[in-house]
Scaffold this motif. Structure first.
Motif, PDB file in Angstrom:
ATOM      1  N   ASN A  22      44.063  47.220  98.613  1.00 19.64           N
ATOM      2  CA  ASN A  22      45.601  46.190  98.175  1.00 19.64           C
ATOM      3  C   ASN A  22      44.700  45.112  97.665  1.00 19.64           C
ATOM      4  O   ASN A  22      44.501  43.996  98.456  1.00 19.64           O
ATOM      5  CB  ASN A  22      46.372  45.841  99.435  1.00 19.64           C
ATOM      6  N   ALA A  23      44.785  45.002  96.467  1.00 23.80           N
ATOM      7  CA  ALA A  23      44.049  43.796  95.849  1.00 23.80           C
ATOM      8  C   ALA A  23      44.644  42.383  96.114  1.00 23.80           C
ATOM      9  O   ALA A  23      44.215  41.474  95.984  1.00 23.80           O
ATOM     10  CB  ALA A  23      43.844  43.997  94.114  1.00 23.80           C
ATOM     11  N   SER A  24      45.999  42.550  96.163  1.00 24.16           N
ATOM     12  CA  SER A  24      46.897  41.244  96.637  1.00 24.16           C
ATOM     13  C   SER A  24      46.450  40.522  97.788  1.00 24.16           C
ATOM     14  O   SER A  24      46.641  39.426  97.708  1.00 24.16           O
ATOM     15  CB  SER A  24      48.241  41.342  96.648  1.00 24.16           C
ATOM     16  N   VAL A  72      33.448  43.116  98.170  1.00 22.26           N
ATOM     17  CA  VAL A  72      34.771  43.898  98.095  1.00 22.26           C
ATOM     18  C   VAL A  72      35.607  42.825  97.632  1.00 22.26           C
ATOM     19  O   VAL A  72      36.557  43.033  96.762  1.00 22.26           O
ATOM     20  CB  VAL A  72      35.034  44.610  99.242  1.00 22.26           C
ATOM     21  N   ARG A  73      35.549  41.873  98.271  1.00 21.90           N
ATOM     22  CA  ARG A  73      36.640  40.624  98.086  1.00 21.90           C
ATOM     23  C   ARG A  73      36.432  40.050  96.567  1.00 21.90           C
ATOM     24  O   ARG A  73      37.403  39.903  95.907  1.00 21.90           O
ATOM     25  CB  ARG A  73      36.350  39.472  98.965  1.00 21.90           C
ATOM     26  N   ASP A  74      35.282  40.015  96.074  1.00 22.47           N
ATOM     27  CA  ASP A  74      34.959  39.557  94.575  1.00 22.47           C
ATOM     28  C   ASP A  74      35.614  40.644  93.837  1.00 22.47           C
ATOM     29  O   ASP A  74      36.292  40.360  92.438  1.00 22.47           O
ATOM     30  CB  ASP A  74      33.604  39.638  94.280  1.00 22.47           C
ATOM     31  N   PHE A  75      35.448  41.981  93.705  1.00 21.69           N
ATOM     32  CA  PHE A  75      36.047  43.068  93.035  1.00 21.69           C
ATOM     33  C   PHE A  75      37.421  42.972  93.144  1.00 21.69           C
ATOM     34  O   PHE A  75      38.348  43.166  92.166  1.00 21.69           O
ATOM     35  CB  PHE A  75      35.390  44.413  93.393  1.00 21.69           C
ATOM     36  N   LEU A  76      38.161  42.758  94.364  1.00 24.73           N
ATOM     37  CA  LEU A  76      39.490  42.934  94.504  1.00 24.73           C
ATOM     38  C   LEU A  76      40.207  41.745  93.955  1.00 24.73           C
ATOM     39  O   LEU A  76      41.281  41.604  93.171  1.00 24.73           O
ATOM     40  CB  LEU A  76      40.024  42.821  95.995  1.00 24.73           C
ATOM     41  N   SER A  77      39.514  40.613  93.899  1.00 23.32           N
ATOM     42  CA  SER A  77      39.931  39.260  93.223  1.00 23.32           C
ATOM     43  C   SER A  77      39.980  39.426  91.651  1.00 23.32           C
ATOM     44  O   SER A  77      41.155  39.170  91.157  1.00 23.32           O
ATOM     45  CB  SER A  77      39.040  38.124  93.617  1.00 23.32           C
ATOM     46  N   TYR A  78      39.000  40.454  91.173  1.00 23.00           N
ATOM     47  CA  TYR A  78      38.934  40.605  89.736  1.00 23.00           C
ATOM     48  C   TYR A  78      40.057  41.497  89.420  1.00 23.00           C
ATOM     49  O   TYR A  78      40.777  41.333  88.361  1.00 23.00           O
ATOM     50  CB  TYR A  78      37.675  41.056  89.424  1.00 23.00           C
ATOM     51  N   VAL A  79      40.527  42.505  90.233  1.00 23.68           N
ATOM     52  CA  VAL A  79      41.383  43.435  89.954  1.00 23.68           C
ATOM     53  C   VAL A  79      42.730  42.841  89.785  1.00 23.68           C
ATOM     54  O   VAL A  79      43.577  42.867  89.034  1.00 23.68           O
ATOM     55  CB  VAL A  79      41.564  44.484  90.984  1.00 23.68           C
ATOM     56  N   PHE A  80      42.885  41.906  90.842  1.00 21.42           N
ATOM     57  CA  PHE A  80      44.150  41.069  91.108  1.00 21.42           C
ATOM     58  C   PHE A  80      44.436  40.012  90.061  1.00 21.42           C
ATOM     59  O   PHE A  80      45.560  39.908  89.184  1.00 21.42           O
ATOM     60  CB  PHE A  80      44.423  40.561  92.340  1.00 21.42           C
TER      61      PHE A  80
END
Length: 296
Positions: free
Chosen positions: A172-174, A184-192
């Motif tokens: 859940n990128a949000s 993982v946090r950096d990638f999810l931030s990029y997605v969101f």
């Protein structure tokens, strides 16, 4: 989706999470392997992209589902999906994708003990899991976890391992700020957010996206994909219209038959005049008889 509103993004506006671009970026083996290691914490020794749609077409095309990225290595099969909008029944969707992967293995004659480990990985921009409760404004409340991991477990004793070698992971990128693993946090931030920050991997992804936008082969493939989706939408709409016409004609024939039966015409005559089978007309006659009030 009506063709009137079928308006895919121009290539110049595509981002990593857009359909077509996501698949193209992850069809670079080293990028895909790095993403799997980052999100699933497993190593892949060799990436292979089997053409699943062609291999199990009778099953795969039934629901019109196109897997985003499906890959294999020596002992694993992995399906990676991107979801920019909340989809209904995500759990059943993962179940269906799992069945496609298993069917792909079994149709090649692979015995059960030799079936590879399977991973279903969903990368979602928004939280897909509701708590079932509402806030004071009436909005749905979501669990808010950055990652949801699902395994088949025994309710009576969690120590019992079914060992079916399947795993489903939903990001859940949000909720990227809640993720403890920085990579993982950096990638999810990029997605969101669409911002790369200082992370080397997301900067590499963004550079590939920019390069693909200027690639003639990708632009041609993207146009062909949109044309294919447009054709599918057109066929679905035409089938829907035809079904509506048939159902409308059937409904009118039933109403006309009922009117004739109420006027006293025999079922045989009604069947000939209206074009319904005698069995259908007799059933309508029984329904009409049941509508009449019973004498006391």
């Amino acid at each position: 989706m009506s063709n009137e509103f079928f308006n895919p993004k121009p290539v110049e506006e595509l981002t990593f999470t857009d359909d077509g671009m996501f698949q193209a970026v992850l069809h670079q083996e080293n990028v895909c392997a790095d993403l799997i290691e980052r999100l699933l914490h497993v190593k892949v020794s060799r990436v292979e992209y089997p053409e699943l749609e062609k291999q199990i077409a009778p099953f795969f095309t039934t629901k019109g589902v196109r897997l985003d990225v499906y890959l294999k290595d020596e002992d694993k099969v992995i399906d990676i999906e991107i979801q920019c909008y909340r989809q209904k029944a995500l759990g059943k969707r993962t179940r269906y994708y799992q069945s496609m992967i298993d069917m792909d293995s079994l149709m090649k004659g692979q015995p059960y003990p030799q079936m590879k480990e399977s991973y279903i990985l969903f990368i979602c921009k928004e939280d897909p899991f509701k708590t079932g409760e509402k806030d004071e404004k009436g909005n749905d409340i979501y669990y808010g976890l950055p990652c949801y991991t699902f395994r088949n477990t025994c309710e009576e004793n969690p120590l019992v391992n079914l060992n079916d070698k399947s795993l489903k992971v939903v990001y859940n990128a949000s909720a990227y700020e809640q993720e403890k693993d920085k990579r993982v946090r950096d990638f999810l931030s990029y997605v969101f957010n669409g911002q790369t920050g200082e992370d080397d991997f997301t900067n590499r992804l963004e550079a590939i996206v920019a390069k693909l936008k200027d690639n003639d082969e990708f632009r041609s493939d993207y146009a062909a994909m949109n044309l294919h989706d447009y054709d599918l939408t057109t066929r679905a709409e035409e089938a829907g219209r035809e079904k509506g016409l048939v159902e409308g004609a059937q409904k009118k024939a039933i109403e006309d038959a009922k009117n004739l039966l109420r006027e006293g015409d025999p079922p045989e005559k009604v069947s000939r005049c209206i074009g319904l089978s005698l069995e259908e007309v007799n059933k309508l006659a029984q329904e009409i008889a049941a509508e009449k009030p019973q004498k006391q």
